[in-house]
Design a protein around this motif. Structure first.
Motif, mmCIF file in Angstrom:
data_model
loop_
_atom_site.group_PDB
_atom_site.id
_atom_site.type_symbol
_atom_site.label_atom_id
_atom_site.label_comp_id
_atom_site.label_asym_id
_atom_site.label_seq_id
_atom_site.Cartn_x
_atom_site.Cartn_y
_atom_site.Cartn_z
ATOM 1 N N GLY A 61 13.339 5.944 -8.265
ATOM 2 C CA GLY A 61 12.526 4.739 -8.324
ATOM 3 C C GLY A 61 12.482 3.942 -7.051
ATOM 4 O O GLY A 61 11.949 2.831 -7.033
ATOM 5 N N TYR A 62 13.009 4.447 -5.958
ATOM 6 C CA TYR A 62 12.925 3.700 -4.702
ATOM 7 C C TYR A 62 12.890 4.665 -3.525
ATOM 8 O O TYR A 62 13.258 5.835 -3.638
ATOM 9 C CB TYR A 62 14.099 2.730 -4.552
ATOM 10 N N ALA B 170 0.825 -1.209 0.000
ATOM 11 C CA ALA B 170 0.000 0.000 0.000
ATOM 12 C C ALA B 170 0.863 1.264 0.000
ATOM 13 O O ALA B 170 0.561 2.238 -0.694
ATOM 14 C CB ALA B 170 -0.932 -0.006 1.208
ATOM 15 N N LEU B 171 1.948 1.253 0.771
ATOM 16 C CA LEU B 171 2.831 2.412 0.804
ATOM 17 C C LEU B 171 3.529 2.612 -0.535
ATOM 18 O O LEU B 171 3.751 3.747 -0.977
ATOM 19 C CB LEU B 171 3.867 2.252 1.919
ATOM 20 N N LYS B 172 3.898 1.516 -1.170
ATOM 21 C CA LYS B 172 4.540 1.618 -2.485
ATOM 22 C C LYS B 172 3.632 2.353 -3.463
ATOM 23 O O LYS B 172 4.055 3.252 -4.201
ATOM 24 C CB LYS B 172 4.875 0.222 -2.979
ATOM 25 N N THR B 173 2.350 1.988 -3.464
ATOM 26 C CA THR B 173 1.396 2.670 -4.353
ATOM 27 C C THR B 173 1.210 4.124 -3.948
ATOM 28 O O THR B 173 1.156 5.019 -4.806
ATOM 29 C CB THR B 173 0.059 1.932 -4.314
ATOM 30 N N ALA B 174 1.124 4.398 -2.656
ATOM 31 C CA ALA B 174 0.933 5.775 -2.187
ATOM 32 C C ALA B 174 2.145 6.642 -2.504
ATOM 33 O O ALA B 174 2.006 7.811 -2.887
ATOM 34 C CB ALA B 174 0.659 5.776 -0.683
ATOM 35 N N PHE B 175 3.346 6.080 -2.344
ATOM 36 C CA PHE B 175 4.548 6.841 -2.683
ATOM 37 C C PHE B 175 4.580 7.179 -4.168
ATOM 38 O O PHE B 175 4.929 8.300 -4.563
ATOM 39 C CB PHE B 175 5.797 6.036 -2.313
ATOM 40 N N ALA B 176 4.256 6.194 -4.999
ATOM 41 C CA ALA B 176 4.294 6.420 -6.441
ATOM 42 C C ALA B 176 3.234 7.437 -6.873
ATOM 43 O O ALA B 176 3.470 8.236 -7.783
ATOM 44 C CB ALA B 176 4.101 5.097 -7.180
ATOM 45 N N LEU C 294 13.498 -0.812 4.918
ATOM 46 C CA LEU C 294 12.745 -1.472 3.855
ATOM 47 C C LEU C 294 12.784 -0.595 2.603
ATOM 48 O O LEU C 294 12.474 0.585 2.661
ATOM 49 C CB LEU C 294 11.291 -1.696 4.289
ATOM 50 N N HIS C 295 13.158 -1.191 1.484
ATOM 51 C CA HIS C 295 13.306 -0.458 0.230
ATOM 52 C C HIS C 295 12.065 -0.688 -0.628
ATOM 53 O O HIS C 295 11.793 -1.816 -1.050
ATOM 54 C CB HIS C 295 14.567 -0.921 -0.503
ATOM 55 N N PHE C 296 11.324 0.374 -0.861
ATOM 56 C CA PHE C 296 10.092 0.294 -1.645
ATOM 57 C C PHE C 296 10.318 0.877 -3.032
ATOM 58 O O PHE C 296 10.902 1.955 -3.171
ATOM 59 C CB PHE C 296 8.966 1.102 -0.981
ATOM 60 N N PRO C 297 9.855 0.212 -4.078
ATOM 61 C CA PRO C 297 9.908 0.812 -5.418
ATOM 62 C C PRO C 297 8.841 1.892 -5.554
ATOM 63 O O PRO C 297 7.750 1.773 -5.009
ATOM 64 C CB PRO C 297 9.628 -0.376 -6.344
ATOM 65 N N CYS C 298 9.167 2.929 -6.271
ATOM 66 C CA CYS C 298 8.238 4.056 -6.432
ATOM 67 C C CYS C 298 7.914 4.349 -7.889
ATOM 68 O O CYS C 298 7.233 5.335 -8.170
ATOM 69 C CB CYS C 298 8.814 5.322 -5.781
ATOM 70 N N GLY D 237 1.990 9.876 -5.034
ATOM 71 C CA GLY D 237 2.146 11.179 -4.411
ATOM 72 C C GLY D 237 1.079 11.489 -3.399
ATOM 73 O O GLY D 237 0.892 12.652 -3.027
ATOM 74 N N SER D 238 0.364 10.453 -2.912
ATOM 75 C CA SER D 238 -0.722 10.678 -1.953
ATOM 76 C C SER D 238 -0.219 11.215 -0.622
ATOM 77 O O SER D 238 -0.949 11.896 0.092
ATOM 78 C CB SER D 238 -1.486 9.370 -1.716
ATOM 79 N N LEU D 239 1.030 10.904 -0.281
ATOM 80 C CA LEU D 239 1.582 11.330 0.998
ATOM 81 C C LEU D 239 2.428 12.586 0.882
ATOM 82 O O LEU D 239 3.138 12.947 1.814
ATOM 83 C CB LEU D 239 2.416 10.192 1.603
ATOM 84 N N GLY D 240 2.370 13.240 -0.275
ATOM 85 C CA GLY D 240 3.113 14.475 -0.454
ATOM 86 C C GLY D 240 4.554 14.218 -0.830
ATOM 87 O O GLY D 240 4.925 13.154 -1.329
ATOM 88 N N SER D 241 5.394 15.217 -0.565
ATOM 89 C CA SER D 241 6.818 15.116 -0.878
ATOM 90 C C SER D 241 7.490 14.124 0.062
ATOM 91 O O SER D 241 7.284 14.159 1.282
ATOM 92 C CB SER D 241 7.485 16.489 -0.752
#
Length: 1212
Positions: A691-692, A653-659, A1207-1211, A661-665
Motif C-alpha cells: 500500500g505504499y 498524479a504519481l500516487k494514482t499512476a502507481f495504483a 516521499l512516501h506515496f500510498p498505492c 499500474g500505468s508505470l509498470g512494475s
C-alpha cells in the motif's frame, strides 16, 4: 565537441598512470613525477617484501620440521606484528618532528603531488613519504594487531604441505605458493605502510580509515573457508571450494585493480540488502539506517519461527509479522510524534511544497488503521482455519489435493492482473508495440481524462484483485502446504518466513513467483522432481524469486550492452576512430562479453562501460540507490522553486499512476523521466511495501546546454511517437521505433505546473506611443493603490512597521492575516537592500559621489544624474540599520537577492587608499529634520465630507520639497474622472450605510481630490517621470527599483509605504502597457478597475530575483510577470508564468543503463579524477541519455537543482 575528444587530457593521463600501479601493488609509489634518490624505491621494496620474509622463515622452519605448522604461523605473525609496530612508531616520530617545524610559504593547491626533498635514507621526510601514518590511535593498534594476525594465518594458509595435499603436485604448489605471497604482501602493505586509492570507491572521503581494511578482509574470508575445511569432517563440497579459492586467491590483485570487489561499506550495505530482499522477503530501504534496522527485525522473525514448536503458531506469527513489516513504519513514528505529522508531511515540508492531499493513505488515521487491522485479522483467521483443517490432510498428489483449486485461482489472477496492467501504459509487450486502448492525442487535459475513463475502471478492478484478493489466495496456498511440517530445518523456516512476508511486501512479484512454482508442479504431475520437491515450497519460492530477478537484470544489461555497441558505430557523433576496433574485439570475444554480463547480473552489480565506450567491466556490487549519502542532496538555484511547487501535484498524479499500474512494475531501483516544456523530472523508486511506495524526485537544470538540448529533443521525439499518434495505426506505425532507446514512454499525468512564456518586447517597450501612455497609466494605478491603502487601513488589514521589509514582493490579505508576527507592510514590493553597511557608510560618506556615474544611459538624449534608492534611504534614515546599503557602483541594480536577502550592490567595494580625502562632506540626518519641521507646520486639511477622513493620507506624504508652481503645472495630468470613479467604487466599502448622497459628497470633496493630486504628482516628479517616459532603459531601471536621483527622491524614500506603493504602481502600469499592446486598449474605466483588481488578487508583478517571486511560486499564485534584459541580444524580455493543469509525460528508463553510467561516473571522477566539463563521457548521447543521467546523479558527482527527501506515496 567531436567524438574523438580525449577520454583523459594529458595531465590526467600522467596522473592516472602514476596512480594505477600504486593501486595494483597496494600502495608503493614506484612511479613519481620527479626524480627521487634510489633509497626511496629500495626502502619501499624492502617493506613490501617483509611479510614474505617473515612468512618464509616460518615456512622454512616448518619444512625442516623444526616447528609445527601452528607454531611456525605464530612465529611469522609475531615477527610481522613487531615490524608493523616499529613502522607505526617511526611514522609517529616523524609526524611529531615535522609538526614542530613551521612551514614557510603557502601550499600550492594546483600541484597534484608535492615534491619532497629527501636528505637521508631514514630522514623525517623519507619516513613521512613512505609511511604517512594513521590519523587515529585506535587504528594504529587495530591495524598493527591485524597485520600480525594476517601474516600468521596467511603463512598457515599457503604452507607447501597444505598446497601439496590440495593439488597433489609439487610444481603446482610452488607456483601457488609464490603468487599467493604476492597477494599477501599487497594486503599487508596496504594495511600497515600506505593505502592506495582503490578503483572500487564508494565514499568520496575515507574519514575513518576503513579502506586499509578492505584487502585484508577478503584474505581473511578465504582463510576462514580453509580453516573450516581443516577442522571439519570430510566434506567433499568444502574441499572442492578450498581448491577453487586457492586458485582464485592468486587473482585477488587483479580483482582489486579492476574494482570488482566492493569496499567494506558497500559490501555491508549490499549484502544486507540482498539478504533482506531475497532471504527475508523485504524491500530495499530508502536510507542505510532503515535498511539495517529492518534487516535486524526481519532476521529476528526468522529466528523466532525456527524455535516456535507449533506449525500453526509459525503460520500465524509469520503472517502477522510479515504484514506489519510490509507497512510504512515511518507513518507510525510520525503519528506518535504528532496527530497529523506523518512522514509524508515531513517530506513535503522539507521539499518546500504544500502538504500532500488528505486522501486515503497519505496519513495514518483511523480509516487506515481500521483497514489494516481488518486485513490482518482476516488473513490470520483464513490461514489458521485452512492450516488446521487441511494442512495435515494434504494428499501425496498435488493435482488432487486442496492446493489444486487455489493454484488455478492464482493462475487466473496472474493473467488478469498482468493484462489489466499492460493496457494501462502507452506500450505493451515490453515497450515494443503501441497500446491501442491508450488515449490518443494530447490536445487538452479534459479530453485526455475523458478518454482515459475506461482504463480507470480496469485499473480499479486490477487494484482490488492485486491488493485484496491475491494476498488471501497466496496465503491459502501456503497455509495448506505439507512442507510446513518440516520447520525444524533452517532452510524451510527461512523460506516460509520470506514467503509469508513477500505476499504483502510485493504482491505482484509474489504472485508471479507462486505461479512459476505452480506451473512446475502442474508440469511434473505426479512425478517427483529429484532435489526440487525436497526443498519445500518456501525455498522454491526463494530460488524462483532470485532467478527471476537475475534474469530481468541480465536482459536489461544485455539491452544496454547492445545499445552501447550499436550506437558506437551507427551514431556518427559517437563514432570514434577506435569504434571499429572495439566492435571487432567485442565480436571476437563474444563469449567473454556474455560472461561479463552474466557475472554482473549474478552479483547484482552494475555493468560498467569504461568511459561509456563498448569496453565492459563488472562494477563492484552496491545498494540499489547507488550512492552512499542521504537522499535529498541537490545543488539549488533560482529555478529550483518550480520543482518545489510541482511536487505536491506531481505526488497526487504519481500516487494514482502507481495504483493503476500505468508505470509498470514498481521494483525498487526503477527510474522514470518526466518531461514538460523545459522541465525534466527524474523519479527513482527507493522502497516498496504493501500500500505504499517511497520515491525520490529530482529536478534537472532548466538552462539547457548544447548537450542537454540534444538529449531533450530526442526525449520529445520519443514521447511524441507514443502520445501524438493517429487514430488508426498500421503495423509499422504500431511498432515502437525507439525501442532501443533508454527511455520507454509509459503514461501522461495531469499535474498543476507553471507554464513559462517569454516574449521579446521589441516594438512594445521602445514604442513612443506606449511610453507616452505609461505616464497616464502610472497615475491611475497609483491613485487606485492609494485609495485601496486607505480602505485596508480603515478595516485593520494594515499595520506599520519601523523596520524595512525583508522580502521583495507583495502578499495577499489572507497571508497577512495568517502571519500575525510578520513586520512587513502589506502589498510591499521591496527593492531596498537589507545588507547593513552602516559602518562603511559612516567612515566614507563621500562614496555617494559614485552615484553620479552612470553607464546605462541611452546614446541619444541625456539622463538625470543617478543616485540609487538604497543610498538615499540610508541617508534619510540613518537610525534604521536594516535599510543600510553599501555604495552602489555604476551598473548595479538594488533588489533583494533570493538567498539571505543580500543585494549585489550591498557588498562593500574595494576602497583605494585616500579615496575619501579631500571630498566634500555630507550632512547626515538633515533631510529627516527638514521633513519633521515641515510636517509640524502643515495646516490641517478641511474636508467637506466627513467620510473623507477615511481616505486621508499621512501628513508626511504631503511634505515633498517640490514647488507648488510645478505641481500646478502638472495638474492637467491628474485624471479627475478616474479618481471620482474609483472613489465611487471604494467609498461604499468603508461606509456602514452606503447611500448615493454620501458617495456623491465624497466625489465632490475638492480638498480630498487636491490631497491625492498633490501626493500622486509628487511621486511622479520624484520618480523622474515629470515628462513622458522616453527611454526603455529608464523604464527598466524604474521597474527594477533603481530610481535615478531627483530632488524629491529623498522625501519619497523616507516613507517606505509610499515608496512601495509608487513602485508597485509603476509595475502595474508597465503590465497595463504590456497587456494593451498585446490585447488592445482598455475600453472603459470599469475594465481598467477590474484589471487592477485582478493584478492585485491573481498576479505577482516583480523581478525573478526577488524573494517575493520565490514565495509566490511556492504559494501557487495563478500568474507571475517579470521584466528582464538580455544583455547579449540587447533586448528587453517579458516573462509570464501561468499556473494550469498540464500533461507531464513520463517514461521508464533502463535501470541497468542508469546504474552502469553512474558506476562509470563514480570511477571516472573519484578514481581517475576526470572532472573535465567537456569530457567524452558527459557528451550528449540521444540513445543512452548520457548527459541527463550524469546530471541526475547525487552530488558531488551529479548536479540536480532539486532533490526531494524520501516521499512516501500510498498505492492502495
Amino acid at each position: 565537441m567531436g567524438p574523438d575528444v580525449p577520454l583523459l587530457n594529458e595531465y590526467k593521463q600522467e596522473f592516472f598512470w602514476k596512480r594505477f600501479p600504486q593501486t595494483v601493488l597496494g600502495g608503493p609509489r614506484f612511479k613519481l613525477g620527479y626524480c627521487a634518490p634510489p633509497y626511496v624505491y629500495v626502502n619501499q621494496a624492502v617493506l613490501f617484501l617483509t611479510p614474505w620474509l617473515f612468512g618464509g622463515i616460518g615456512t622454512l622452519l616448518c619444512q625442516l620440521q623444526m616447528l609445527h605448522e601452528l607454531h611456525a604461523a605464530v612465529l611469522s605473525g609475531m615477527l610481522m606484528f613487531g615490524a608493523a609496530a616499529a613502522v607505526q612508531a617511526l611514522a609517529f616520530y616523524a609526524a611529531r618532528r615535522s609538526g614542530t617545524v613551521e612551514r614557510l610559504g603557502a601550499l600550492n593547491i594546483l600541484v597534484d603531488e608535492e615534491e619532497v626533498e629527501f636528505t637521508r635514507c631514514v630522514s623525517t621526510e623519507t619516513i613521512r613519504f613512505i609511511a604517512p601514518g594513521k590519523k587515529f590511535g585506535f587504528n594504529v593498534v587495530l591495524h598493527t594487531i591485524l597485520a600480525g594476525v594476517l601474516c600468521g594465518l596467511g603463512t598457515w594458509y599457503v604452507f607447501l604441505g597444505r598446497l601439496t595435499a590440495l593439488y597433489g603436485s609439487i610444481g603446482v604448489s610452488l607456483v601457488v605458493f609464490v603468487l599467493s605471497w604476492v597477494t599477501l604482501c599487497i594486503a599487508e602493505y596496504s594495511l600497515v605502510i600506505n593505502t592506495a586509492t582503490e578503483t572500487a570507491t564508494f565514499q568520496a572521503q575515507d574519514t575513518y580509515e576503513i579502506a586499509p581494511l578492505t584487502r585484508p578482509l577478503y584474505i581473511l574470508i578465504f582463510i576462514a573457508v580453509d580453516l573450516a575445511d581443516r577442522f571439519s569432517g570430510p566434506v567433499p563440497e568444502l574441499h572442492l571450494a578450498c581448491q577453487v579459492l586457492h586458485v582464485l586467491f592468486l587473482f585477488l590483485p587483479l580483482l582489486w585493480a579492476l574494482g570488482i570487489l566492493p569496499p567494506l561499506d558497500a559490501l555491508l550495505l549490499w549484502g544486507t540488502e540482498q539478504a533482506l530482499v531475497f532471504g527475508l522477503g523485504g524491500s530495499p530501504m530508502s536510507s542505510n539506517l532503515r535498511l539495517l534496522l529492518m534487516f535486524a527485525v526481519s532476521a529476528g522473525v526468522a529466528v523466532c519461527n525456527f524455535f516456535i514448536p507449533s506449525t500453526l503458531g509459525v503460520v500465524l506469527f509469520s503472517i502477522s509479522m510479515g504484514f506489519l513489516l510490509s507497512l510504512d513504519f515511518s507513518q507510525v513514528g510520525a503519528h506518535c510524534r504528532g496527530p497529523r505529522a506523518s512522514f509524508g508531511d515531513h517530506g513535503f515540508r522539507r521539499g518546500g511544497s504544500p502538504l500532500p492531499p488528505s486522501t486515503f493513505g497519505w496519513n495514518l488515521g483511523y480509516r487506515e488503521l481500521l483497514l489494516y487491522l481488518s486485513l490482518l485479522l482476516m488473513a490470520m483467521a483464513e490461514a489458521g482455519l485452512l492450516h488446521h483443517f487441511l494442512g495435515s490432510a494434504q494428499s501425496h498428489s498435488f493435482i488432487t489435493g486442496p492446493q489444486a483449486p487455489v493454484s488455478y485461482l492464482l493462475l487466473s489472477l496472474f493473467c488478469l492482473c498482468w493484462t489489466l496492467r499492460e493496457i494501462q501504459g502507452a506500450y505493451v509487450f515490453g515497450g515494443m508495440f503501441l497500446n491501442p486502448f491508450y488515449p490518443k492525442g494530447m490536445s487538452s487535459v479534459q479530453a485526455f481524462k475523458q478518454r482515459d475513463r475506461g482504463l480507470y475502471i480496469a485499473a480499479a478492478i486490477r487494484r482490488i484483485l492485486l491488493y485484496l484478493v491475491s494476498p488471501f489466495a497466496m496465503i491459502a496456498f501456503l497455509s495448506m502446504d505439507t512442507s510446513l511440517q518440516l520447520l525444524n530445518k533452517v532452510s524451510v523456516s527461512v523460506g516460509f518466513t520470506r514467503a509469508f512476508r513477500v505476499v504483502w511486501q510485493s504482491s505482484e512479484d509474489a504472485l508471479l513467483q507462486m505461479v512459476v512454482v505452480v506451473l512446475v508442479q502442474l508440469t511434473a504431475g505426479n512425478n517427483i522432481l529429484p532435489g526440487w520437491n525436497t526443498l519445500g515450497t518456501g525455498v522454491q519460492l526463494l530460488l524462483v524469486g532470485l532467478l527471476i530477478d537475475r534474469l530481468n537484470q541480465f536482459l536489461a544489461k544485455l539491452k544496454f550492452t547492445l545499445t552501447v555497441l550499436v550506437t558506437s558505430w551507427t551514431e556518427k557523433k559517437q563514432r570514434r576512430q577506435s569504434a571499429g576496433t572495439l566492435l571487432a574485439l567485442n565480436a571476437s570475444f563474444c563469449p567473454v562479453l556474455l560472461a561479463v554480463v552474466t557475472l554482473s547480473a549474478l552479483l547484482s552489480a552494475p555493468l560498467l562501460p569504461l568511459f561509456t565506450l563498448p569496453i565492459f567491466l563488472v562494477g563492484f556490487p552496491r545498494p540499489q540507490r547507488s550512492w552512499p549519502g542521504p537522499v535529498g542532496t541537490a545543488c539549488p538555484c533560482l529555478d529550483s522553486i518550480f520543482y518545489q511547487q510541482m511536487i505536491r501535484s506531481l505526488a497526487s498524479a504519481l500516487k494514482t499512476a502507481f495504483a493503476r499500474g500505468s508505470l509498470g512494475s514498481l521494483a525498487p531501483g526503477s527510474h522514470f523521466l518526466g518531461r514538460f516544456q523545459d522541465r525534466m523530472v527524474w523519479i527513482m523508486i527507493l522502497e516498496r511495501g504493501y500500500g505504499y511506495c517511497t520515491v525520490n524526485i529530482k529536478g534537472l537544470e532548466l538552462q539547457e546546454t548544447s548537450c542537454h538540448t540534444v538529449e531533450a529533443r530526442r526525449v520529445d521525439e520519443v514521447f511524441e511517437a507514443a502520445f501524438e499518434r493517429p487514430e488508426r495505426l498500421n503495423f509499422s506505425q504500431g511498432f515502437n521505433l525507439h525501442w532501443g532507446n533508454a527511455l520507454t514512454p509509459c503514461a501522461a499525468l495531469a499535474v498543476r505546473v507553471y507554464s513559462d512564456a517569454r516574449n521579446v518586447l521589441s516594438g512594445i517597450i521602445d514604442s513612443h506611443d506606449n511610453l507616452r501612455k505609461l505616464q497616464d497609466d502610472f497615475l491611475k494605478a497609483l491613485l487606485w493603490l492609494l485609495l485601496r491603502y486607505c480602505v485596508q487601513k480603515h478595516k485593520g488589514f494594515l499595520w506599520r512597521s519601523e523596520e524595512g521589509p525583508g522580502v521583495g514582493g507583495r502578499k495577499s490579505q489572507s497571508s497577512q492575516l495568517a502571519q500575525t508576527t510578520c513586520h512587513q507592510p502589506p502589498e510591499a514590493v521591496v527593492v531596498n537592500s537589507n545588507a547593513s553597511s552602516l559602518r562603511m557608510r559612516q567612515d566614507s560618506s563621500s562614496l555617494t559621489s559614485f552615484g553620479d556615474w552612470s553607464d546605462e544611459d541611452d546614446l541619444f538624449g541625456p539622463q538625470p544624474a543617478r543616485r540609487t534608492v538604497a543610498l538615499v534611504t540610508s541617508e534619510a534614515q540613518p537610525s534604521h540599520t536594516t535599510l543600510q546599503a553599501g555604495a552602489s557602483l555604476p551598473g548595479s541594480v538594488e533588489m533583494d537577492s533570493l538567498f539571505e536577502n543580500m543585494a549585489l550592490s550591498a557588498l562593500q567595494p574595494l576602497q583605494p587608499l585616500g579615496l575619501g580625502l579631500g571630498m566634500p562632506a555630507v550632512d547626515k540626518g538633515r533631510n529627516l529634520e527638514v521633513f519633521r519641521e515641515t510636517t509640524d507646520s502643515l495646516p490641517h486639511v478641511n474636508f467637506s465630507c466627513p467620510q473623507s477622513e477615511i481616505f486621508s493620507l499621512p501628513t508626511v506624504w504631503r511634505t515633498a520639497p517640490i514647488l507648488q508652481s510645478r505641481l500646478l503645472q502638472l495638474r492637467p495630468l491628474f485624471p479627475e474622472d478616474w479618481f471620482r470613479f474609483i472613489l465611487g467604487r471604494f467609498g461604499p466599502a468603508v461606509q456602514d450605510e452606503a447611500t448615493e448622497d454620501m458617495t456623491k459628497a465624497l466625489k465632490e470633496d475638492e480638498a480630498l481630490k487636491d490631497l491625492h493630486a498633490q501626493v500622486a504628482l509628487s511621486c511622479l516628479i520624484s520618480l523622474g517621470a515629470e515628462s513622458a517616459f522616453t527611454s526603455p532603459s529608464y523604464v527598466y531601471r524604474l521597474y527594477c527599483g533603481d530610481v535615478p536621483w531627483t530632488e524629491g527622491l529623498d522625501w519619497l524614500s523616507s516613507s517606505k509605504d509610499l515608496y512601495q506603493l509608487a513602485l508597485r504602481a509603476f509595475r502595474f502600469s508597465f503590465k497595463l502597457l504590456f497587456d494593451q499592446a498585446s490585447l488592445g486598449p482598455m475600453e472603459s474605466a470599469e475594465e481598467l478597475f477590474s484589471t487592477l483588481e485582478e493584478y492585485e488578487r491573481d498576479w505577482y508583478i516583480g523581478l525573478v530575483t526577488e524573494k517575493g517571486w520565490h514565495d509566490s511560486v511556492l504559494q501557487e499564485k495563478p500568474f507571475l510577470f517579470s521584466l528582464g534584459q538580455d544583455l547579449a541580444m540587447g533586448t528587453y524580455t517579458g516573462r509570464v508564468l501561468s499556473l494550469q493543469e498540464q500533461l507531464v509525460q513520463v517514461g521508464r528508463l533502463n535501470g541497468e543503463g542508469v546504474r552502469g553510467q553512474w558506476a562509470n561516473l563514480s570511477w571516472e571522477l573519484l578514481y581517475a579524477t576526470n572532472d573535465d566539463e567537456e569530457r567524452y563521457s558527459i557528451q550528449a548521447h540521444p540513445f543512452m541519455l548520457r548527459n541527463l543521467t550524469v546530471q541526475a546523479a547525487d552530488p558531488p558527482l551529479g548536479y540536480p537543482i532539486y532533490s526531494s527527501p524520501p516521499l512516501h506515496f500510498p498505492c492502495l
